[in-house]
Design a protein around this motif. Structure first.
Motif, PDB file in Angstrom:
ATOM      1  N   UNK A  79      68.266   4.434   8.724  1.00 22.13           N
ATOM      2  CA  UNK A  79      68.746   5.152   7.539  1.00 22.13           C
ATOM      3  C   UNK A  79      70.028   4.557   6.979  1.00 22.13           C
ATOM      4  N   UNK A  80      70.731   3.756   7.769  1.00 19.73           N
ATOM      5  CA  UNK A  80      71.982   3.151   7.300  1.00 19.73           C
ATOM      6  C   UNK A  80      71.725   1.892   6.480  1.00 19.73           C
ATOM      7  N   UNK A  81      70.849   1.027   6.976  1.00 20.01           N
ATOM      8  CA  UNK A  81      70.570  -0.232   6.274  1.00 20.01           C
ATOM      9  C   UNK A  81      69.359  -0.128   5.359  1.00 20.01           C
ATOM     10  N   UNK A  82      68.611   0.988   5.438  1.00 17.20           N
ATOM     11  CA  UNK A  82      67.397   1.183   4.627  1.00 17.20           C
ATOM     12  C   UNK A  82      66.363   0.100   4.913  1.00 17.20           C
ATOM     13  N   UNK A  83      66.242  -0.311   6.161  1.00 19.60           N
ATOM     14  CA  UNK A  83      65.311  -1.368   6.534  1.00 19.60           C
ATOM     15  C   UNK A  83      64.320  -0.867   7.582  1.00 19.60           C
ATOM     16  N   UNK A  84      63.073  -1.305   7.425  1.00 10.16           N
ATOM     17  CA  UNK A  84      62.058  -1.108   8.464  1.00 10.16           C
ATOM     18  C   UNK A  84      62.042  -2.343   9.350  1.00 10.16           C
ATOM     19  N   UNK A 120      60.492   6.597  17.778  1.00  8.91           N
ATOM     20  CA  UNK A 120      61.645   6.337  16.916  1.00  8.91           C
ATOM     21  C   UNK A 120      62.100   7.629  16.263  1.00  8.91           C
ATOM     22  N   UNK A 121      63.400   7.878  16.323  1.00  8.77           N
ATOM     23  CA  UNK A 121      63.974   9.088  15.748  1.00  8.77           C
ATOM     24  C   UNK A 121      65.387   8.787  15.264  1.00  8.77           C
ATOM     25  N   UNK A 122      65.635   9.071  13.986  1.00 12.13           N
ATOM     26  CA  UNK A 122      66.973   8.892  13.402  1.00 12.13           C
ATOM     27  C   UNK A 122      67.542   7.492  13.627  1.00 12.13           C
ATOM     28  N   UNK A 123      66.701   6.479  13.451  1.00 15.81           N
ATOM     29  CA  UNK A 123      67.163   5.104  13.555  1.00 15.81           C
ATOM     30  C   UNK A 123      67.293   4.568  14.967  1.00 15.81           C
ATOM     31  N   UNK A 124      66.790   5.301  15.966  1.00 13.97           N
ATOM     32  CA  UNK A 124      66.857   4.873  17.363  1.00 13.97           C
ATOM     33  C   UNK A 124      65.445   4.830  17.940  1.00 13.97           C
ATOM     34  N   UNK A 125      65.096   3.707  18.585  1.00  9.88           N
ATOM     35  CA  UNK A 125      63.847   3.617  19.336  1.00  9.88           C
ATOM     36  C   UNK A 125      64.105   3.998  20.793  1.00  9.88           C
ATOM     37  N   UNK A 126      63.131   4.683  21.387  1.00  7.11           N
ATOM     38  CA  UNK A 126      63.238   5.109  22.784  1.00  7.11           C
ATOM     39  C   UNK A 126      62.014   4.615  23.561  1.00  7.11           C
ATOM     40  N   UNK A 127      62.259   4.117  24.785  1.00  9.86           N
ATOM     41  CA  UNK A 127      61.186   3.728  25.697  1.00  9.86           C
ATOM     42  C   UNK A 127      61.450   4.329  27.082  1.00  9.86           C
ATOM     43  N   UNK A 143      65.674   6.082  30.261  1.00 10.70           N
ATOM     44  CA  UNK A 143      65.163   5.930  28.909  1.00 10.70           C
ATOM     45  C   UNK A 143      65.997   4.864  28.197  1.00 10.70           C
ATOM     46  N   UNK A 144      65.352   3.754  27.830  1.00 10.68           N
ATOM     47  CA  UNK A 144      66.047   2.683  27.112  1.00 10.68           C
ATOM     48  C   UNK A 144      66.077   3.011  25.624  1.00 10.68           C
ATOM     49  N   UNK A 145      67.149   2.597  24.943  1.00 11.42           N
ATOM     50  CA  UNK A 145      67.297   2.858  23.514  1.00 11.42           C
ATOM     51  C   UNK A 145      67.564   1.547  22.767  1.00 11.42           C
ATOM     52  N   UNK A 146      67.175   1.543  21.491  1.00 13.07           N
ATOM     53  CA  UNK A 146      67.419   0.392  20.630  1.00 13.07           C
ATOM     54  C   UNK A 146      67.816   0.911  19.255  1.00 13.07           C
ATOM     55  N   UNK A 147      69.027   0.552  18.818  1.00  8.49           N
ATOM     56  CA  UNK A 147      69.502   0.954  17.507  1.00  8.49           C
ATOM     57  C   UNK A 147      68.905   0.009  16.460  1.00  8.49           C
ATOM     58  N   UNK A 148      68.069   0.555  15.571  1.00  4.66           N
ATOM     59  CA  UNK A 148      67.368  -0.275  14.600  1.00  4.66           C
ATOM     60  C   UNK A 148      68.349  -0.939  13.640  1.00  4.66           C
ATOM     61  N   UNK A 149      69.458  -0.279  13.345  1.00  5.95           N
ATOM     62  CA  UNK A 149      70.420  -0.819  12.400  1.00  5.95           C
ATOM     63  C   UNK A 149      71.211  -1.990  12.942  1.00  5.95           C
ATOM     64  N   UNK A 150      71.941  -1.774  14.039  1.00  2.00           N
ATOM     65  CA  UNK A 150      72.785  -2.853  14.573  1.00  2.00           C
ATOM     66  C   UNK A 150      72.110  -3.660  15.678  1.00  2.00           C
ATOM     67  N   UNK A 151      70.874  -3.302  16.043  1.00  2.00           N
ATOM     68  CA  UNK A 151      70.066  -4.039  17.010  1.00  2.00           C
ATOM     69  C   UNK A 151      70.746  -4.151  18.371  1.00  2.00           C
TER      70      UNK A 151
END
Length: 371
Positions: free
Chosen positions: A145-150, A199-206, A221-229
């Motif tokens: 939601x910050x960078x508006x990128x998929x 994925x929820x609110x710009x965060x991926x969870x595994x 639970x591992x996380x990945x921030x879609x915005x800052x990677x």
């Protein structure tokens, strides 16, 4: 038209964002001016935010043996308990192993590649293959939601270093709208190969996988921030007991928050329970056991493999891998069969969206109704 020209574009876009998607698609044919308005990315974003509350569809990717094709079936969720089939789209996809939904788009992966589809606009693109990860077997799909990128991520596990606990995951990421996969290094978590990301609110969870079964480590639970990677990890519920099989645990989203389901079928108990924990805050104390469901009411005499898909009007839409989709009513503690699906079906919930897949570097396919 002269009167409309006098209205500011911001006001026009605000008004248009309140219209059904079907009406907006018809407006594109009025004139070049309207075509440009409907294709404005600001309108797509405004409409997407309103769709989260008003226009939710059930999307099922299902194999039709009689036609040897995969179909994308779209059901409306605005009828009481019984989704109505809105359209069925033909595809040329040869194989599907997983389907992810995020902010109006779905990501379909299989042996033939990775595809991104907007079921609402019937657009589909096939992503280019990676030059380095030839045998990726896990994927994730998210929106910042910050960078508006998929972004789409894919990974493979490197060789064992010291048993499962030292296995590293090698990641690559592709930003939708580009055609290059970018390496983002090794991740010091072993992601469970049979569990989908959420994925929820710009965060991926595994869910992670270790030699110890259950939740008895500090990074489950591992996380990945879609915005800052960037990668990270959070702990699971502190009171969630260890299970005989990791197949008893899965991640999902309910009521706009991360949830974790625990199937107690394999623990030799008389009453088979499906626990649903919800993360009310991003720390250990934030996990709350929200539901404890007696699955024997559904006459299930095997591991449940039930996952929450959607909560609507006080009920939960659940996916049962063995029989299809069910509604569960926590108020009455009852189940109701919703859709019985044949083998090879992948359901997800997807909001209506105007988000375009047009890319000068990728071929956009227009899907048609299955007659």
């Amino acid at each position: 038209m002269d009167a409309i020209e006098k209205i500011s574009q911001d006001i026009i876009l605000n008004i248009l964002s309140r219209l059904p998607l079907k009406s907006l698609m018809q407006c594109k044919c009025v004139s070049k001016r309207w075509y440009s308005l409907i294709n404005d990315p600001i309108l797509a974003e405004l409409h997407l935010q309103r769709s989260k509350c008003d226009s939710i569809n059930l999307v099922i990717c299902q194999y039709r043996p009689s036609r040897t094709v995969w179909e994308i079936q779209i059901y409306k969720l605005d009828n009481e308990n019984h989704p109505q089939l809105s359209s069925s789209l033909k595809t040329n996809i040869e194989d599907i192993s997983s389907v992810y939904s995020c902010e109006g788009l779905i990501c379909i992966s299989g042996s033939a590649g990775i595809h991104i589809c907007n079921p609402s606009t019937r657009e589909l693109v096939t992503l280019p293959r990676s030059n380095s990860l030839k045998e990726s077997f896990m994927h994730g799909f998210g929106y910042s939601p910050n960078t508006k990128e998929y972004k789409v991520v894919q990974l493979m596990h490197n060789k064992l270093i010291d048993g499962c606990s030292r296995l590293l995951s090698k990641f690559e990421v592709l930003t939708l709208g580009t055609k290059l996969w970018r390496p983002i290094g090794n991740v010091p978590y072993v992601l469970h190969p049979e569990k989908k990301s959420i994925t929820l609110n710009g965060i991926m969870y595994w869910l992670t996988y270790t030699k110890k079964r259950g939740f008895d480590s500090q990074e489950e639970i591992a996380t990945f921030n879609v915005g800052d990677e960037r990668f990270g990890a959070i702990s699971g519920p502190p009171d969630c007991q260890a299970f005989e099989s990791m197949s008893a645990i899965s991640l999902g989203v309910l009521q706009g928050t991360l949830c974790l389901t625990c199937d107690h079928f394999g623990r030799r108990v008389i009453n088979h329970k499906l626990e649903i924990w919800m993360l009310r805050d991003d720390n250990v104390c934030g996990w709350v056991k929200q539901y404890s469901i007696d699955t024997s009411l559904w006459k299930i005499h095997r591991p449940c493999n039930i996952f929450p898909l959607y909560d609507w009007k006080g009920k939960m839409l659940l996916e049962d891998l063995f029989s299809g989709l069910l509604w569960y009513d926590p108020g009455t503690n009852t189940f109701e069969e919703n859709l019985r699906c044949i083998d090879f079906f992948f359901p997800c919930v997807c909001m209506e969206s105007l988000m375009p897949l047009v890319n000068r570097r990728l071929l956009v396919m227009r899907l048609t109704n299955d007659g």
